[in-house]
Design a protein around this motif. Structure first.
Motif, PDB file in Angstrom:
ATOM      1  N   ILE A 198       0.839  -1.200   0.000  1.00 56.99           N
ATOM      2  CA  ILE A 198       0.000   0.000   0.000  1.00 56.99           C
ATOM      3  C   ILE A 198       0.879   1.257   0.000  1.00 56.99           C
ATOM      4  CG2 ILE A 198      -0.241   0.215   2.500  1.00 56.99           C
ATOM      5  CD1 ILE A 198      -2.943   0.791  -0.236  1.00 56.99           C
ATOM      6  N   ILE A 254      -9.756  -0.415   2.814  1.00 56.71           N
ATOM      7  CA  ILE A 254      -9.668  -1.794   3.289  1.00 56.71           C
ATOM      8  C   ILE A 254     -10.916  -2.554   2.882  1.00 56.71           C
ATOM      9  CG2 ILE A 254      -8.101  -1.305   5.199  1.00 56.71           C
ATOM     10  CD1 ILE A 254     -10.514  -1.367   7.078  1.00 56.71           C
ATOM     11  N   ASP A 259      -4.467  -5.556   6.476  1.00 54.32           N
ATOM     12  CA  ASP A 259      -4.977  -4.517   7.365  1.00 54.32           C
ATOM     13  C   ASP A 259      -4.557  -4.885   8.785  1.00 54.32           C
ATOM     14  OD1 ASP A 259      -6.379  -2.604   8.799  1.00 54.32           O
ATOM     15  OD2 ASP A 259      -8.282  -3.697   8.661  1.00 54.32           O
ATOM     16  N   LYS A 298      -6.389   4.943  -0.501  1.00 58.16           N
ATOM     17  CA  LYS A 298      -6.324   3.582   0.009  1.00 58.16           C
ATOM     18  C   LYS A 298      -7.596   3.231   0.765  1.00 58.16           C
ATOM     19  CE  LYS A 298      -3.516   5.019   3.990  1.00 58.16           C
ATOM     20  NZ  LYS A 298      -2.225   4.813   4.687  1.00 58.16           N
ATOM     21  N   GLN A 310      -5.493  -4.270   2.505  1.00 60.73           N
ATOM     22  CA  GLN A 310      -5.517  -2.925   1.974  1.00 60.73           C
ATOM     23  C   GLN A 310      -5.508  -2.930   0.450  1.00 60.73           C
ATOM     24  OE1 GLN A 310      -3.426   0.172   4.314  1.00 60.73           O
ATOM     25  NE2 GLN A 310      -2.333  -1.542   5.261  1.00 60.73           N
TER      26      GLN A 310
END
Length: 240
Positions: free
Chosen positions: A140, A223, A201, A221, A210
């Motif tokens: 990420i 989740i 995550d 970004k 993520q």
């Protein structure tokens, strides 16, 4: 430089070719819009990023930049017909629907299992498995590096909506708005692009991972449940 928006949810381009990454040998599926039994040639694009990371010109399982490619659950390396917890590889469905890999919280692990793995291992990385050693799914942080060091424009390529990311050196990549798969249905195709990162995550729940999520008006970004089907774009290190 375009400002990054961070949000949370659960549920003709210039190309520069490098030879530092392995050639892909992945056949298409019905979602990919790419011909089967044809050689897929990667173009690895230098976007003049601080890390020097190279980005592939197309999605995993695709032949051209505007093709969607294949959809994967997080940590799985093959496409499938259904995307939910009942078909997810790393959960115990016979007992308590608890995680069996990539778990940093014993509450979510099968019989209290934890391994504290927070980044995909090569054998669970759709990019590495389908495109070869030296390629991988970006973390990420690497997705954020991309959007924070390029100019992004919502556009179309051959009738497919998506975003172009142009580096300071003039090179660019196109990310089609691929939407996602949940259960057996596809959603938000051509209006949103959602791409997995290699990052778990670690704050909310290890049942989530993520992703990079964008539309015509936002990017950032997010989740999502690991069982959801998203597309993957590969990266590789510059050959030294």
């Amino acid at each position: 430089m375009k400002k990054t928006i961070i949000f949370v949810a659960v549920i003709a381009l210039t190309m520069v070719t490098f030879t530092s990454c392995t050639k892909e040998e992945n056949d298409s599926n019905e979602n990919g819009n790419n011909p089967a039994e044809e050689e897929i040639i990667e173009e690895w694009v230098d976007l003049d990023l601080p890390s020097g990371l190279l980005w592939c010109s197309h999605n995993v399982g695709a032949k051209f930049p505007e093709n969607y490619g294949n959809y994967y659950a997080w940590g799985e390396t093959t496409a499938k017909d259904r995307y939910d917890w009942m078909t997810y590889q790393y959960i115990n469905n016979e007992n308590n629907q608890k995680l069996t890999k990539y778990c940093n919280n014993s509450y979510y692990g099968h019989d209290g299992f934890t391994d504290n793995l927070t980044v995909l291992e090569p054998e669970d990385d759709a990019a590495t498995v389908n495109m070869g050693d030296g390629t991988r799914t970006p973390t990420i942080e690497e997705w954020m590096e991309l959007i924070n060091n390029t100019t992004s424009t919502w556009t179309q390529v051959n009738g497919v909506n998506g975003r172009t990311y142009k580096g300071a050196n003039g090179n660019s990549i196109f990310l089609p708005a691929t939407g996602y798969y949940e259960g057996t249905g596809s959603y938000s195709v051509l209006s949103r692009g959602i791409y997995w990162s290699a990052s778990l995550d670690t704050e909310t729940s290890p049942r989530n991972a993520q992703a990079f999520d964008f539309s015509s008006s936002r990017q950032g970004k997010a989740i999502y449940y690991r069982s959801t089907g998203f597309t993957v774009r590969a990266v590789c290190e510059r050959k030294k």
